[in-house]
Design a protein around this motif. Structure first.
Motif, mmCIF file in Angstrom:
data_model
loop_
_atom_site.group_PDB
_atom_site.id
_atom_site.type_symbol
_atom_site.label_atom_id
_atom_site.label_comp_id
_atom_site.label_asym_id
_atom_site.label_seq_id
_atom_site.Cartn_x
_atom_site.Cartn_y
_atom_site.Cartn_z
ATOM 1 N N ASN A 209 0.825 -1.209 0.000
ATOM 2 C CA ASN A 209 0.000 0.000 0.000
ATOM 3 C C ASN A 209 0.868 1.272 0.000
ATOM 4 N N ARG A 210 1.907 1.239 -0.844
ATOM 5 C CA ARG A 210 2.797 2.381 -0.993
ATOM 6 C C ARG A 210 2.467 3.122 -2.278
ATOM 7 N N PHE A 211 2.937 4.361 -2.352
ATOM 8 C CA PHE A 211 2.716 5.155 -3.562
ATOM 9 C C PHE A 211 3.448 4.531 -4.733
ATOM 10 N N ASN A 212 2.767 4.462 -5.872
ATOM 11 C CA ASN A 212 3.380 4.040 -7.120
ATOM 12 C C ASN A 212 2.878 4.960 -8.219
ATOM 13 N N ALA A 213 3.798 5.460 -9.018
ATOM 14 C CA ALA A 213 3.439 6.460 -10.024
ATOM 15 C C ALA A 213 2.430 5.938 -11.033
ATOM 16 N N ILE A 214 2.594 4.693 -11.469
ATOM 17 C CA ILE A 214 1.695 4.158 -12.493
ATOM 18 C C ILE A 214 0.299 3.906 -11.925
ATOM 19 N N SER A 215 0.214 3.296 -10.740
ATOM 20 C CA SER A 215 -1.105 3.038 -10.156
ATOM 21 C C SER A 215 -1.804 4.350 -9.813
ATOM 22 N N SER A 216 -1.027 5.381 -9.415
ATOM 23 C CA SER A 216 -1.627 6.672 -9.093
ATOM 24 C C SER A 216 -2.122 7.389 -10.337
ATOM 25 N N ALA A 217 -1.313 7.401 -11.383
ATOM 26 C CA ALA A 217 -1.676 8.135 -12.601
ATOM 27 C C ALA A 217 -2.831 7.480 -13.340
ATOM 28 N N TYR A 218 -2.871 6.151 -13.334
ATOM 29 C CA TYR A 218 -3.887 5.443 -14.099
ATOM 30 C C TYR A 218 -5.002 4.873 -13.228
ATOM 31 N N GLN A 219 -4.964 5.194 -11.921
ATOM 32 C CA GLN A 219 -6.012 4.752 -11.007
ATOM 33 C C GLN A 219 -6.195 3.234 -11.059
ATOM 34 N N LEU A 220 -5.069 2.520 -10.933
ATOM 35 C CA LEU A 220 -5.086 1.065 -10.990
ATOM 36 C C LEU A 220 -5.083 0.480 -9.580
ATOM 37 N N SER A 221 -5.908 -0.518 -9.368
ATOM 38 C CA SER A 221 -5.944 -1.192 -8.073
ATOM 39 C C SER A 221 -5.687 -2.685 -8.214
ATOM 40 N N VAL A 222 -5.245 -3.109 -9.396
ATOM 41 C CA VAL A 222 -4.977 -4.536 -9.631
ATOM 42 C C VAL A 222 -3.638 -4.901 -8.999
ATOM 43 N N PRO A 223 -3.453 -6.190 -8.614
ATOM 44 C CA PRO A 223 -2.220 -6.576 -7.915
ATOM 45 C C PRO A 223 -1.007 -6.740 -8.814
ATOM 46 N N GLU A 224 -1.207 -7.055 -10.103
ATOM 47 C CA GLU A 224 -0.091 -7.343 -10.995
ATOM 48 C C GLU A 224 -0.260 -6.612 -12.323
ATOM 49 N N PRO A 225 0.850 -6.267 -12.976
ATOM 50 C CA PRO A 225 0.761 -5.624 -14.293
ATOM 51 C C PRO A 225 0.075 -6.485 -15.339
ATOM 52 N N SER A 226 0.047 -7.811 -15.147
ATOM 53 C CA SER A 226 -0.614 -8.682 -16.127
ATOM 54 C C SER A 226 -2.100 -8.396 -16.249
ATOM 55 N N ALA A 227 -2.675 -7.693 -15.274
ATOM 56 C CA ALA A 227 -4.105 -7.364 -15.306
ATOM 57 C C ALA A 227 -4.365 -5.960 -15.842
ATOM 58 N N TRP A 228 -3.323 -5.267 -16.275
ATOM 59 C CA TRP A 228 -3.532 -3.912 -16.807
ATOM 60 C C TRP A 228 -4.309 -3.962 -18.129
ATOM 61 N N PRO A 229 -5.105 -2.960 -18.412
ATOM 62 C CA PRO A 229 -5.706 -2.842 -19.737
ATOM 63 C C PRO A 229 -4.607 -2.662 -20.790
ATOM 64 N N PRO A 230 -4.764 -3.238 -21.980
ATOM 65 C CA PRO A 230 -3.731 -3.161 -23.020
ATOM 66 C C PRO A 230 -3.342 -1.728 -23.381
ATOM 67 N N GLU A 231 -4.298 -0.799 -23.335
ATOM 68 C CA GLU A 231 -3.968 0.574 -23.733
ATOM 69 C C GLU A 231 -3.003 1.236 -22.758
ATOM 70 N N ILE A 232 -3.050 0.826 -21.498
ATOM 71 C CA ILE A 232 -2.105 1.388 -20.531
ATOM 72 C C ILE A 232 -0.712 0.815 -20.768
ATOM 73 N N LEU A 233 -0.637 -0.477 -21.042
ATOM 74 C CA LEU A 233 0.645 -1.068 -21.397
ATOM 75 C C LEU A 233 1.239 -0.383 -22.623
ATOM 76 N N ALA A 234 0.387 -0.114 -23.615
ATOM 77 C CA ALA A 234 0.860 0.527 -24.832
ATOM 78 C C ALA A 234 1.392 1.930 -24.541
ATOM 79 N N GLU A 235 0.713 2.655 -23.655
ATOM 80 C CA GLU A 235 1.151 4.019 -23.354
ATOM 81 C C GLU A 235 2.461 4.019 -22.570
ATOM 82 N N VAL A 236 2.599 3.119 -21.611
ATOM 83 C CA VAL A 236 3.846 3.027 -20.851
ATOM 84 C C VAL A 236 4.989 2.614 -21.783
ATOM 85 N N ASP A 237 4.698 1.671 -22.682
ATOM 86 C CA ASP A 237 5.692 1.250 -23.674
ATOM 87 C C ASP A 237 6.128 2.432 -24.521
#
Length: 319
Positions: A209-237
């Motif tokens: 439950n620490r600050f993370n830039a990606i979870s904060s910017a994209y309002q993500l509450s999933v436990p692993e990056p494998s659950a990210w929406p594809p468009e967020i992966l594409a933007e980070v890439d």
């Protein structure tokens, strides 16, 4: 921000590895000259890469000599025997960054013992780190960005880019080199490091439950990056690829000779290593690769073509 500039063993040619190792040793010795021998623990590959960039900006060769290493005196390593000002600058920058890292860890620390230890380290570093405006400015900017309501990722990455950009600009000015190009190298390198740091820490930050830039910017509450929406992966890439592209382009325009070529190769190797390893760690099941941008898949395809601009992607996410 430590530990991102690493490449697989054997990636650099022996003569390139010798030059890079010599810059690592140069930073270590410079930190040792700063006072307490324990400061040598702030030596990192990131600091060595900065030293390589700073020495490249000087446009002067650094003579090397085979000398015993204080930590392994039974064998000799190629070490710099002149140009101490280059390594003193890199060491000072490393101490300033380490101090900022300690302050950030204190803010996120949950345990009282760990927090007390970090406060002791931070207090000690405060007396050793340089009093450069860049560090005070970045600490305030980063704190404000992290406390903002639904910050954009660019806002969160900006202070890291500003820090390394300002340090690169300072070094370029001292050597009468193009400060604008040097700033762009540091700025994009800082954002690249910040993005990879947020990626690697994502799962642990979610658990703690620490600050993370990606979870904060994209309002993500999933436990692993494998659950990210594809468009967020594409933007980070896209952020990672674009930052690296800018770093390499501006290194080339600075015309830094052999040290610049080694630095460019080092950064490219680190980038590719992170991509391969990150995919291996977080996307174990074959079918989950379908969620990744093409460049992140283990078949080694080129990164996905962007069918829309980054602005359109961001607007779609925020809609």
């Amino acid at each position: 921000m430590f530990g991102m500039l690493r490449v697989p063993k054997g990636y650099l040619l022996p003569q390139e590895q010798e030059v890079f190792q010599a810059h690592y040793c140069g930073v270590c010795h410079a930190l040792g000259r700063s006072g307490f021998p324990g400061l040598r623990l702030a030596t990192s590959y990131d600091g060595a890469a900065l030293a390589l960039f700073f020495s490249a900006l000087s446009q002067q060769p650094i003579p090397l000599q085979q000398k015993p290493c204080p930590f392994s005196p039974w064998r000799k390593k190629a070490m710099p025997v002149a140009r101490e000002e280059v390594f003193d600058f890199a060491a000072a920058a490393s101490l300033g960054i380490a101090k900022l890292k300690a302050e950030d860890e204190i803010k996120d620390s949950k345990g009282s013992l760990k927090k007390t230890l970090l406060q002791v380290i931070q207090k000690y570093l405060s007396g050793k780190a340089p009093k450069w405006d860049e560090f005070a400015q970045v600490h305030e900017l980063q704190t404000n960005a992290e406390e903002a309501n639904e910050p954009w990722f660019d806002e969160l990455a900006y202070p890291s880019g500003l820090l390394l950009g300002s340090l690169a600009e300072r070094a370029a000015r001292q050597n009468a080199m193009d400060t604008d190009l040097a700033y762009k190298v540091g700025e994009n390198l800082g954002k690249w490091i910040y993005t990879w740091d947020a990626l690697w820490d994502f799962a642990d930050d979610q658990k703690q439950n620490r600050f993370n830039a990606i979870s904060s910017a994209y309002q993500l509450s999933v436990p692993e990056p494998s659950a990210w929406p594809p468009e967020i992966l594409a933007e980070v890439d896209f952020v990672l690829e674009r930052c690296l592209e800018e770093v390499l382009a501006n290194i080339n325009m600075l015309n830094l000779g052999t040290p610049g070529e080694i630095l460019a190769k080092l950064l490219t190797g680190a980038h590719n290593w992170h991509k391969r390893t990150y995919v291996k760690v977080f996307f174990q099941e074959e079918e989950t690769y379908e969620r990744l941008p093409r460049g992140w898949r283990k078949d080694g395809c080129q990164h996905a073509e962007k069918s829309s601009s980054r602005t359109e992607q961001v607007n779609s996410r925020r809609a």
